[in-house]
Write an enzyme that holds these catalytic residues in place. Structure first.
Site, PDB file in Angstrom:
ATOM      1  N   LYS A 240       0.813  -1.232   0.000  1.00  0.00           N
ATOM      2  CA  LYS A 240       0.000   0.000   0.000  1.00  0.00           C
ATOM      3  C   LYS A 240       0.843   1.277   0.000  1.00  0.00           C
ATOM      4  O   LYS A 240       0.467   2.263  -0.621  1.00  0.00           O
ATOM      5  CB  LYS A 240      -0.969  -0.004   1.183  1.00  0.00           C
ATOM      6  CG  LYS A 240      -2.069  -1.035   1.023  1.00  0.00           C
ATOM      7  CD  LYS A 240      -3.049  -1.021   2.180  1.00  0.00           C
ATOM      8  CE  LYS A 240      -4.013  -2.190   2.039  1.00  0.00           C
ATOM      9  NZ  LYS A 240      -5.015  -2.224   3.105  1.00  0.00           N
TER      10      LYS A 240
ATOM     11  N   ASP B 135     -10.212   2.004   2.604  1.00  0.00           N
ATOM     12  CA  ASP B 135     -10.235   1.116   3.775  1.00  0.00           C
ATOM     13  C   ASP B 135     -10.981   1.722   4.960  1.00  0.00           C
ATOM     14  O   ASP B 135     -11.786   1.050   5.615  1.00  0.00           O
ATOM     15  CB  ASP B 135      -8.801   0.799   4.240  1.00  0.00           C
ATOM     16  CG  ASP B 135      -8.116  -0.220   3.351  1.00  0.00           C
ATOM     17  OD1 ASP B 135      -8.816  -1.017   2.701  1.00  0.00           O
ATOM     18  OD2 ASP B 135      -6.874  -0.215   3.318  1.00  0.00           O
TER      19      ASP B 135
END
Ligand code: ATR
Length: 277
Positions: free
Chosen positions: A62, A99
């Site tokens: 990420k 997220d």
């Protein structure tokens, strides 16, 4: 037909291809979505070779995905310093992070929790923790205590949140003195690699909710601890996974899918998997 993929390592057991296939069917969109195994050294090459129009990014990539966007990231990805959704345009890759919104939607809409004024413990300060911290603060929690094995990373997360009054870094050995929390979130990768250090039972009580951002086997140790500590709810990351996927899908295709049926299907399967073990 457009192509999409999730990149990460390990990736073989990812549920994302199944989730996006179900969303595409629901929306009547022709696309394919595959899981591509790539470590840090091979990520950029694998992404370029894949020909995808968009991608989901999972651990350990990420932060690398964030870097690859050269600053073309959403405000929430900027705050997280991590990207879980890539969108290709004429200039290259743009990054976003769904997220945090995925977690908040799962907790508030699926599980009916009110996050306002909650005292929250966040275990971990890696990419997963950084993805959810801003959204929790935006949801109106009272305070966020970040505890990490490496204290400097917890301090960096708290500094980046820009909320010195509500966000606090604490050392792992301070846990016994920290009192009870309304919401306890395991954002460490400990159960995937080794084991989570022992947690004091006094952190949780009968009104507490515990959430593990992982799902399946990786979520079992923390959620077992949470039940032993008397938590009212012990929730794994499957709902968050479905909700963050829905947000990514909306960014790519301009329509947000309905998530309940997909969640029900997946949780039925994961229960079956767990009892089979
Ligand atoms: P992710 O994207 O899943 O967050 P990461 O960025 O590698 O992955 O972060 C992993 C997190 O789990 C970190 O907070 C890490 O703690 P450190 O920053 O001290 O490394 C935490 N973690 C991993 N294994 C752990 C263990 N055995 N005990 C406690 N924390 C652990």
């Amino acid at each position: 037909m457009k192509h999409y993929a999730v990149f990460g390592s390990p990736i073989a057991h990812s549920q994302s291809p199944r989730i996006h296939a179900a969303f595409a069917k629901q929306a009547g969109i022709a696309m394919d979505y595959v899981a591509i195994e790539a470590d840090l050294d091979h990520f950029a090459g694998a992404l370029a070779a894949s020909g995808v129009a968009g991608a989901n990014i999972t651990l350990p990539l990420k932060e690398a995905a964030f870097a690859l966007c050269n600053g073309r990231v959403s405000a929430r990805a900027q705050r997280a310093g991590a990207v879980n959704t890539l969108l290709r345009d004429a200039h290259g890759w743009r990054g976003d992070n769904t997220d945090g919104l995925g977690l908040v939607r799962d907790l508030t809409e699926r599980h009916g929790l009110d996050l306002r004024q909650r005292r929250v413990l966040l275990l971990g300060a890696g990419g997963a923790a950084r993805g959810v911290a801003p959204a929790l603060l935006d949801a109106g929690i009272h305070s966020l205590y970040v505890v990490n094995r490496s204290p400097a990373r917890a301090e960096a997360l708290v500094d980046a949140s820009g909320e010195p009054d509500r966000a606090h870094a604490r050392a792992w050995d301070a846990l016994p003195t920290m009192g009870e929390f309304d919401l306890l979130i395991n954002a460490t990768s400990a159960s995937r690699g080794g084991s989570l250090p022992a947690l004091p039972m006094a952190l949780a009580g009968p009104r507490s909710t515990a959430v593990d951002l992982s799902y399946g086997e990786a979520a079992v140790p923390f959620l077992a601890w949470a039940r032993a500590a008397g938590c009212q709810h012990a929730i794994d990351g499957l709902g968050m996974l479905v909700e963050q996927a829905a947000e990514s899908f909306a960014l790519w295709h301009g329509q947000r899918p309905e998530t309940d049926a997909v969640f029900a299907d997946l949780s039925g399967r994961s229960d079956a998997l767990r009892t089979a073990d």
